[in-house]
Design a protein around this motif. Structure first.
Motif, PDB file in Angstrom:
ATOM      1  N   TYR A 174     -10.817  19.769  -1.929  1.00  0.00           N
ATOM      2  CA  TYR A 174     -10.523  18.405  -1.507  1.00  0.00           C
ATOM      3  C   TYR A 174      -9.604  17.746  -2.524  1.00  0.00           C
ATOM      4  O   TYR A 174      -9.783  17.898  -3.726  1.00  0.00           O
ATOM      5  CB  TYR A 174     -11.802  17.582  -1.363  1.00  0.00           C
ATOM      6  N   LEU A 175      -8.627  16.999  -2.021  1.00  0.00           N
ATOM      7  CA  LEU A 175      -7.660  16.366  -2.904  1.00  0.00           C
ATOM      8  C   LEU A 175      -8.288  15.262  -3.730  1.00  0.00           C
ATOM      9  O   LEU A 175      -7.948  15.066  -4.883  1.00  0.00           O
ATOM     10  CB  LEU A 175      -6.500  15.791  -2.072  1.00  0.00           C
ATOM     11  N   ASP A 192      -4.878  18.953  13.139  1.00  0.00           N
ATOM     12  CA  ASP A 192      -3.463  19.008  12.821  1.00  0.00           C
ATOM     13  C   ASP A 192      -3.242  18.572  11.379  1.00  0.00           C
ATOM     14  O   ASP A 192      -4.114  17.990  10.744  1.00  0.00           O
ATOM     15  CB  ASP A 192      -2.646  18.114  13.765  1.00  0.00           C
ATOM     16  N   GLY A 193      -2.056  18.843  10.840  1.00  0.00           N
ATOM     17  CA  GLY A 193      -1.741  18.494   9.463  1.00  0.00           C
ATOM     18  C   GLY A 193      -0.271  18.742   9.186  1.00  0.00           C
ATOM     19  O   GLY A 193       0.552  18.817  10.100  1.00  0.00           O
ATOM     20  N   ILE A 194       0.069  18.870   7.908  1.00  0.00           N
ATOM     21  CA  ILE A 194       1.449  19.160   7.532  1.00  0.00           C
ATOM     22  C   ILE A 194       1.454  20.283   6.505  1.00  0.00           C
ATOM     23  O   ILE A 194       0.475  20.492   5.775  1.00  0.00           O
ATOM     24  CB  ILE A 194       2.175  17.919   6.972  1.00  0.00           C
ATOM     25  N   ILE A 195       2.571  20.996   6.470  1.00  0.00           N
ATOM     26  CA  ILE A 195       2.724  22.130   5.550  1.00  0.00           C
ATOM     27  C   ILE A 195       3.978  21.904   4.704  1.00  0.00           C
ATOM     28  O   ILE A 195       5.050  21.607   5.230  1.00  0.00           O
ATOM     29  CB  ILE A 195       2.887  23.456   6.316  1.00  0.00           C
ATOM     30  N   PHE A 196       3.809  22.045   3.388  1.00  0.00           N
ATOM     31  CA  PHE A 196       4.939  22.026   2.455  1.00  0.00           C
ATOM     32  C   PHE A 196       5.259  23.478   2.112  1.00  0.00           C
ATOM     33  O   PHE A 196       4.384  24.214   1.644  1.00  0.00           O
ATOM     34  CB  PHE A 196       4.583  21.259   1.177  1.00  0.00           C
ATOM     35  N   LEU A 197       6.502  23.870   2.327  1.00  0.00           N
ATOM     36  CA  LEU A 197       6.905  25.255   2.101  1.00  0.00           C
ATOM     37  C   LEU A 197       7.975  25.319   1.019  1.00  0.00           C
ATOM     38  O   LEU A 197       8.969  24.592   1.058  1.00  0.00           O
ATOM     39  CB  LEU A 197       7.440  25.873   3.392  1.00  0.00           C
ATOM     40  N   SER A 198       7.746  26.187   0.046  1.00  0.00           N
ATOM     41  CA  SER A 198       8.715  26.382  -1.039  1.00  0.00           C
ATOM     42  C   SER A 198       8.833  27.879  -1.298  1.00  0.00           C
ATOM     43  O   SER A 198       8.345  28.414  -2.284  1.00  0.00           O
ATOM     44  CB  SER A 198       8.248  25.654  -2.304  1.00  0.00           C
ATOM     45  N   GLU A 199       9.479  28.558  -0.377  1.00  0.00           N
ATOM     46  CA  GLU A 199       9.584  30.005  -0.447  1.00  0.00           C
ATOM     47  C   GLU A 199      10.855  30.415  -1.192  1.00  0.00           C
ATOM     48  O   GLU A 199      11.854  29.674  -1.195  1.00  0.00           O
ATOM     49  CB  GLU A 199       9.589  30.592   0.964  1.00  0.00           C
ATOM     50  N   LYS A 257       3.072  12.607  -3.329  1.00  0.00           N
ATOM     51  CA  LYS A 257       3.530  12.872  -4.687  1.00  0.00           C
ATOM     52  C   LYS A 257       2.603  13.857  -5.389  1.00  0.00           C
ATOM     53  O   LYS A 257       3.056  14.792  -6.066  1.00  0.00           O
ATOM     54  CB  LYS A 257       3.591  11.555  -5.470  1.00  0.00           C
ATOM     55  N   GLU A 258       1.281  13.650  -5.225  1.00  0.00           N
ATOM     56  CA  GLU A 258       0.319  14.566  -5.845  1.00  0.00           C
ATOM     57  C   GLU A 258       0.489  15.991  -5.304  1.00  0.00           C
ATOM     58  O   GLU A 258       0.436  16.974  -6.052  1.00  0.00           O
ATOM     59  CB  GLU A 258      -1.108  14.069  -5.571  1.00  0.00           C
ATOM     60  N   LEU A 259       0.685  16.069  -4.003  1.00  0.00           N
ATOM     61  CA  LEU A 259       0.847  17.395  -3.396  1.00  0.00           C
ATOM     62  C   LEU A 259       2.120  18.088  -3.889  1.00  0.00           C
ATOM     63  O   LEU A 259       2.105  19.274  -4.223  1.00  0.00           O
ATOM     64  CB  LEU A 259       0.888  17.264  -1.877  1.00  0.00           C
ATOM     65  N   LEU A 260       3.192  17.336  -3.934  1.00  0.00           N
ATOM     66  CA  LEU A 260       4.451  17.922  -4.376  1.00  0.00           C
ATOM     67  C   LEU A 260       4.388  18.336  -5.844  1.00  0.00           C
ATOM     68  O   LEU A 260       4.909  19.386  -6.230  1.00  0.00           O
ATOM     69  CB  LEU A 260       5.589  16.921  -4.160  1.00  0.00           C
ATOM     70  N   ASP A 313       0.859  -1.186   0.000  1.00  0.00           N
ATOM     71  CA  ASP A 313       0.000   0.000   0.000  1.00  0.00           C
ATOM     72  C   ASP A 313       0.900   1.243   0.000  1.00  0.00           C
ATOM     73  O   ASP A 313       1.654   1.471   0.930  1.00  0.00           O
ATOM     74  CB  ASP A 313      -0.877  -0.020   1.255  1.00  0.00           C
ATOM     75  N   TYR A 314       0.809   2.037  -1.086  1.00  0.00           N
ATOM     76  CA  TYR A 314       1.602   3.263  -1.134  1.00  0.00           C
ATOM     77  C   TYR A 314       0.698   4.491  -1.242  1.00  0.00           C
ATOM     78  O   TYR A 314       1.034   5.491  -1.867  1.00  0.00           O
ATOM     79  CB  TYR A 314       2.622   3.194  -2.280  1.00  0.00           C
ATOM     80  N   THR A 315      -0.458   4.402  -0.573  1.00  0.00           N
ATOM     81  CA  THR A 315      -1.420   5.503  -0.611  1.00  0.00           C
ATOM     82  C   THR A 315      -0.794   6.807  -0.112  1.00  0.00           C
ATOM     83  O   THR A 315      -0.965   7.864  -0.717  1.00  0.00           O
ATOM     84  CB  THR A 315      -2.656   5.151   0.237  1.00  0.00           C
ATOM     85  N   ILE A 316      -0.069   6.721   0.987  1.00  0.00           N
ATOM     86  CA  ILE A 316       0.545   7.922   1.555  1.00  0.00           C
ATOM     87  C   ILE A 316       1.544   8.517   0.579  1.00  0.00           C
ATOM     88  O   ILE A 316       1.567   9.726   0.322  1.00  0.00           O
ATOM     89  CB  ILE A 316       1.237   7.590   2.886  1.00  0.00           C
TER      90      ILE A 316
END
Length: 865
Positions: A447-448, A366-373, A343-346, A335-338
């Motif tokens: 929604y993703l 709670d969640g996670i944040i991807f930052l590309s400043e 990958k979709e988010l990136l 299972d590589y759902t995560i």
């Protein structure tokens, strides 16, 4: 038995495992040996202290030294354990021989028997050494017995020899059983990994463990992957080993077709269905894997029976069984759902230049944040509390006049409420920069996935208008390219249809000339008439395709929803397709898991058109004695809609991958035919557009010479099963004695229509144009006409104007008399014009007699009610 009696190769293959098991034997023999000596001493202390033999202490001490040396050296010296086992054997043999010298009685045979059998049973050693060791022991004991004994009898010698034989036989049998168990414990690991390494730390990790309770984004996605393996015996075509609790409900002893079909049922979309079907094609597996000497892998999306959407990686390997040599196929599923979600988010982050992406699982804070400043390294941070983060960000960064809006709209509850009715939330706000300036920021929330599990919030700097100018330019260029492409398609369409329509027209004109000059032979004339009808039917098909193509191009496909059962739909398809298959000698089957009584709201004719178009294509390219099938599946439910999958499959000519990618484009005729009435290449394009309008998905795959499979997924509105879906019974005899006015300027068309009506007992009145039709109706007595058939394009006055004038007459029957358009104007806008002109119904030429009669009976009966 799982292995032959003396499988020396397997013995050395699993020597490391055997050594671990022999450690228990070493400890057992040491404890037993010491225990026997201690027991003998204790018994003699209380019964005959004078008979205590200090030599026993020497043997006990030697055993202690042996076990100590073995324990200290077994990890340092490679063969320390083997030598320790041999020395234990020697001690046991010498001890029993010494006992024989000391006591000289036949009771010592019991001690010999106990030691020989115990050594054979507790140590898994090389069978040759087992035989040599037992033989040496028997010889030494027999010699000692003869030397020490005063009464040597044949019976005693036989007992010793039988004990030796029994120890040898028992040792060999236990050796075989224990080696088989070692192989059994290790063969699945070998088949799954191709190595003798431990596959997973714990057996529990071999099964799907279920969703982690802490949320999919907790600990930055460090949730354990869920995996399982199944092993298939290709030689016997059966599933050899599988975990019972897997998402596909695979069972032991299934054959390959059952395995692949069970997995296909859970494919999440048509693309995954095609990929999985191709991946599990047995002939390709057997051809590719031995040549490549590597693994095959596949990534695809699936939906579990519980509705959970997941992405899985399949890794397939083909290896010989480590013992029997049979061909074994192992499939490892992970299972590589995560990973897929990340990958979709990136991809979203990189492709769209967003400087921040926040992901929150629904129901959590709670969640996670991807930052590309700019000018900073890409990084991932944990968001402990979304609301606290939002409040801090707004207070420190957002302009005063935008703060209230961001705090209100950005609240999780408000976002969820908004996205219930919308696909996307979007807003633009001003943000302060660290340098004291400001910049325009764009925020989006959506929604993703379709299951609305992951909420994604994007932030992007849109201050630079250069990006907007570039995007606008790209849009203009794209529009110009699309216009150019559309013009090329239109030109190709007209050229193709010009060519195709001239073929049947040439046949009709030529055959009509031959009939006119005919020799009077009824058989020849009947043959000419049949050929004219075939050419006419093909010409009508071309006209219908042109009509459908025009609607497709203009986006004017109109669906007329009504309730109907699947039994009605499939029965109609069967009636239409079976004669075509029987005429060609093809077997046609319909296999449906959908209940016949299931009622749906849909455009029944368009749905049937989808199936017949696909099945007609299969019939065209499938030879005699082959098979075509239509399979129907109920794959779930979303709200008031049922999710259905339809699979059309044949074993005909087949298509390659490149053809499959372009199969639904117009003019894709991928066959070579000498038949002048060949396919125009429009049917599948029209079919795809109907599926698109219905909100479904369609895809195709195949293999040249093997066949073609087309998968259609549709979500149809479910209706109450108690709703009546059958219309009133139709009876053509109801037209007898009716008076009908036919307004038609073309004499041949008028003659045909009048003759069709007269054959049903109708009194027909003829008008050559719209003006004459209005005059005839106005001059007639009230109620003289039961209905009017009105052509649209006529001289002096067209049918639309004539209808308006009749409706405006001051007489009661002018408003109620059925006026039915009978015209070649068949586009949706033409039908709309007819209805707006107060016509009762609309019939398209060429007229189908049955449809004409049904329409007249329905209109007249509704008027009289």
């Amino acid at each position: 038995m799982r292995t032959r009696l003396f499988n020396i190769d397997a013995f050395y293959k699993y020597k490391s495992v055997i050594d671990k098991k022999n450690i228990l034997g070493m400890w057992w023999n040491f404890i037993m040996f010491q225990g026997l000596i201690l027991l003998d001493i204790l018994m003699k202390v209380f019964v005959a202290p004078e008979r205590i033999n200090p030599v026993y202490m020497v043997y006990a001490l030697v055993a202690d030294v042996t076990i100590f040396v073995w324990y200290r050296l077994r990890k340092r010296l490679k063969n320390a354990q083997d030598w320790s086992i041999i020395f234990s054997y020697i001690i046991a043999i010498v001890f029993t021989a010494h006992c024989m010298f000391m006591y000289g009685t036949e009771s010592i045979i019991i001690v010999y028997f106990a030691f020989m059998v115990d050594l054979a049973a507790t140590f898994l050693m090389h069978p040759a050494f087992l035989a040599v060791g037992q033989t040496e022991g028997m010889v030494i004991f027999l010699v000692s017995y003869i030397i020490a004994g005063k009464h040597v009898s044949a019976q005693s010698i036989c007992i010793i020899i039988l004990t030796y034989c029994f120890a040898i036989a028992l040792g060999m049998l236990i050796w075989h059983i224990r080696l088989s168990n070692v192989i059994f414990e290790n063969e699945l690991i070998y088949l799954a990994t191709g190595t003798d390494e431990v596959f997973l730390d714990r057996k529990e990790r071999m099964i799907f463990e279920g969703s982690a309770g802490s949320g999919i984004f907790s600990n930055l996605g460090e949730r354990k992957h869920r995996t399982f393996t199944f092993v298939y015996d290709a030689s016997k075509d059966r599933l050899l080993n599988v975990r019972e609790d897997n998402i596909f409900s695979l069972k032991k002893d299934m054959n390959w077709d059952e395995i692949s079909q069970r997995i296909l049922r859970y494919a999440g979309d048509p693309a995954s269905y095609r990929s999985v079907e191709k991946f599990f094609e047995k002939s390709a597996i057997m051809d590719e894997l031995p040549k490549e000497k590597t693994n095959r892998s596949l990534q695809a999306g699936f939906v579990t029976s519980g509705g959970e959407k997941m992405w899985l990686i399949f890794t397939m390997s083909l290896r010989p069984h480590p013992v029997t040599g049979a061909v074994m196929l192992t499939v490892l599923i992970e299972d590589y759902t995560i990973d897929h979600i990340f990958k979709e988010l990136l991809n979203q982050l990189i492709s769209e230049n967003y400087d921040a992406v926040l992901c929150i699982e629904k129901g959590r804070r709670d969640g996670i944040i991807f930052l590309s400043e700019p000018h900073k390294d890409f990084r991932v941070e944990k968001c402990e509390d979304y609301e606290a983060l939002l409040s801090k960000y707004v207070t420190e960064n957002i302009a005063d006049y935008d703060r209230e809006k961001v705090l209100k709209d950005g609240h999780l509850k408000n976002l969820y409420d908004y996205l219930m009715d919308h696909d996307l939330y979007e807003c633009f706000v001003d943000e302060y920069t660290p340098e004291g300036g400001s910049r325009r920021m764009r925020f989006m929330a959506f929604y993703l996935e379709e299951d609305k599990r992951i909420l994604v919030i994007l932030r992007r700097d849109v201050s630079f208008y250069a990006n907007r100018a570039r995007e606008a330019k790209e849009k203009v260029e794209l529009a110009l390219e699309e216009a150019k492409s559309a013009n090329e398609i239109r030109t190709e369409f007209l050229a193709r249809m010009n060519h195709e329509m001239r073929i049947p027209m040439n046949s009709i004109v030529g055959l009509a000339s031959l009939m006119e000059e005919g020799n009077g032979d009824p058989g020849v004339l009947k043959d000419y008439a049949g050929k004219i009808k075939d050419s006419s039917d093909y010409l009508l098909q071309l006209v219908n395709n042109m009509f459908d193509m025009t609607e497709v191009t203009g986006g004017h496909i109109n669906l007329k929803s009504a309730s109907c059962t699947f039994k009605e739909i499939l029965s109609t398809v069967d009636n239409l397709v079976t004669p075509m298959c029987e005429a060609k000698g093809i077997k046609f089957t319909i296999d449906s898991e959908i209940a016949d009584s299931t009622v749906v709201m849909t455009d029944k004719l368009r749905l049937i058109q989808i199936f017949t178009n696909l099945l007609e294509k299969s019939v065209k390219f499938t030879d005699r004695d082959k098979e075509i099938s239509l399979s129907c599946y109920n794959i779930g439910k979303e709200g008031a809609k049922g999710c259905f999958r339809f699979v059309v499959k044949d074993n005909g000519a087949g298509i390659d991958e490149e053809t499959a990618q372009h199969l639904f484009e117009p003019y894709r005729c991928e066959h070579s035919s000498t038949d002048p009435l060949e396919d125009t290449g429009l049917g599948l394009h029209i079919t795809k557009n109907i599926v698109d309008v219905m909100g479904g998905k369609i895809s195709a795959n195949g293999k040249p010479g093997v066949g073609t499979t087309v998968v259609v997924d549709l979500d149809l509105l479910l209706a109450d099963s108690n709703v009546s879906v059958s219309g009133p019974e139709f009876n053509e005899k109801k037209l007898e004695g009716k008076n009908i006015l036919v307004a038609e300027d073309n004499e041949i068309n008028r003659e045909i229509a009048c003759e069709l009506l007269r054959k049903r007992g109708v009194t027909v009145y003829e008008a050559p144009d719209g003006e004459a039709a209005v005059k005839m109706f106005a001059d007639s007595k009230e109620g003289s006409f039961d209905a009017i058939l009105m052509d649209i394009r006529m001289p002096k006055m067209n049918g639309l104007e004539a209808t308006r004038q009749i409706r405006s007459l001051e007489r009661p029957d002018a408003a109620s008399v059925p006026i039915i358009a009978m015209t070649a104007n068949a586009f949706s806008e033409d039908i709309e014009l007819s209805i707006n002109s107060k016509m009762t119904d609309h019939l398209s030429k060429p007229i189908n007699p049955k449809v004409l009669y049904e329409t007249l009976v329905k209109a007249i009966e509704e008027r009289n009610q």
